[in-house]
Design an enzyme around this catalytic site. Structure first.
Site, PDB file in Angstrom:
ATOM      1  N   GLU A  79       3.386  12.745  15.830  1.00 26.76           N
ATOM      2  CA  GLU A  79       1.944  12.726  16.039  1.00 26.76           C
ATOM      3  C   GLU A  79       1.587  12.676  17.520  1.00 26.76           C
ATOM      4  OE1 GLU A  79       0.198   9.748  13.681  1.00 26.76           O
ATOM      5  OE2 GLU A  79       0.376  10.942  11.874  1.00 26.76           O
TER       6      GLU A  79
ATOM      7  N   ASN B  98       0.827  -1.214   0.000  1.00 28.39           N
ATOM      8  CA  ASN B  98       0.000   0.000   0.000  1.00 28.39           C
ATOM      9  C   ASN B  98       0.858   1.259   0.000  1.00 28.39           C
ATOM     10  OD1 ASN B  98      -2.151   1.798   0.451  1.00 28.39           O
ATOM     11  ND2 ASN B  98      -1.508   1.901   2.577  1.00 28.39           N
TER      12      ASN B  98
ATOM     13  N   CYS C  75      -0.736   4.017   7.285  1.00 26.09           N
ATOM     14  CA  CYS C  75      -0.211   2.692   7.619  1.00 26.09           C
ATOM     15  C   CYS C  75       0.936   2.790   8.633  1.00 26.09           C
ATOM     16  CB  CYS C  75       0.259   1.993   6.355  1.00 26.09           C
ATOM     17  SG  CYS C  75       1.152   3.063   5.242  1.00 26.09           S
ATOM     18  N   HIS C  76       1.480   3.963   8.815  1.00 25.51           N
ATOM     19  CA  HIS C  76       2.591   4.119   9.778  1.00 25.51           C
ATOM     20  C   HIS C  76       2.072   4.012  11.213  1.00 25.51           C
ATOM     21  CE1 HIS C  76       1.020   8.246   9.136  1.00 25.51           C
ATOM     22  NE2 HIS C  76       1.091   8.244  10.450  1.00 25.51           N
TER      23      HIS C  76
END
Length: 85
Positions: free
Chosen positions: A81, A47, A54-55
């Site tokens: 994040e 992907n 996806c991380h």
DNA sequence: CGTATGACGTGCA
DNA sequence: GTGCACGCCATAC
């Protein structure tokens, strides 16, 4: 609709809130097969969709695992994040 | 259609 | 605590 295992994985991963992470096993279970964690990794590896964070998917051990752009970049993004174990 | 692969998980030495 | 080997599923070729 192509509700194949892959489609569900994308949707589930895309639903992960920022600052939070999910394990491959957890995603696989939500996708319908807890034993498909192996497939989840393969799918996410292929992907490259920016809509799918996806991380935010890590291993059950709490380790980062891998990433298309490099595992280091993955850790970097998670820390930015707000993911601080 | 059959084979090979992989960003995993668990167990054992 | 670290390293190696096996098993599992979906996807790609």
């Amino acid at each position: 609709m192509d509700f194949s295992f892959r489609e569900r994985v994308y949707k589930i991963v895309a639903a992960i809130p920022q600052g939070q992470v999910r394990t491959y096993k957890q995603v696989a279970q939500l996708a319908g097969n807890e034993r498909a964690y192996r497939a989840v990794g393969s799918i996410l590896h292929k992907n490259t969709n920016p809509n799918v964070p996806c991380h935010r998917v890590i291993r059950s051990d709490g380790t980062i695992g891998g990433y298309n752009k490099g595992a280091k970049e993955k850790v970097k993004i998670l820390q930015q994040e707000g993911y601080v174990p």
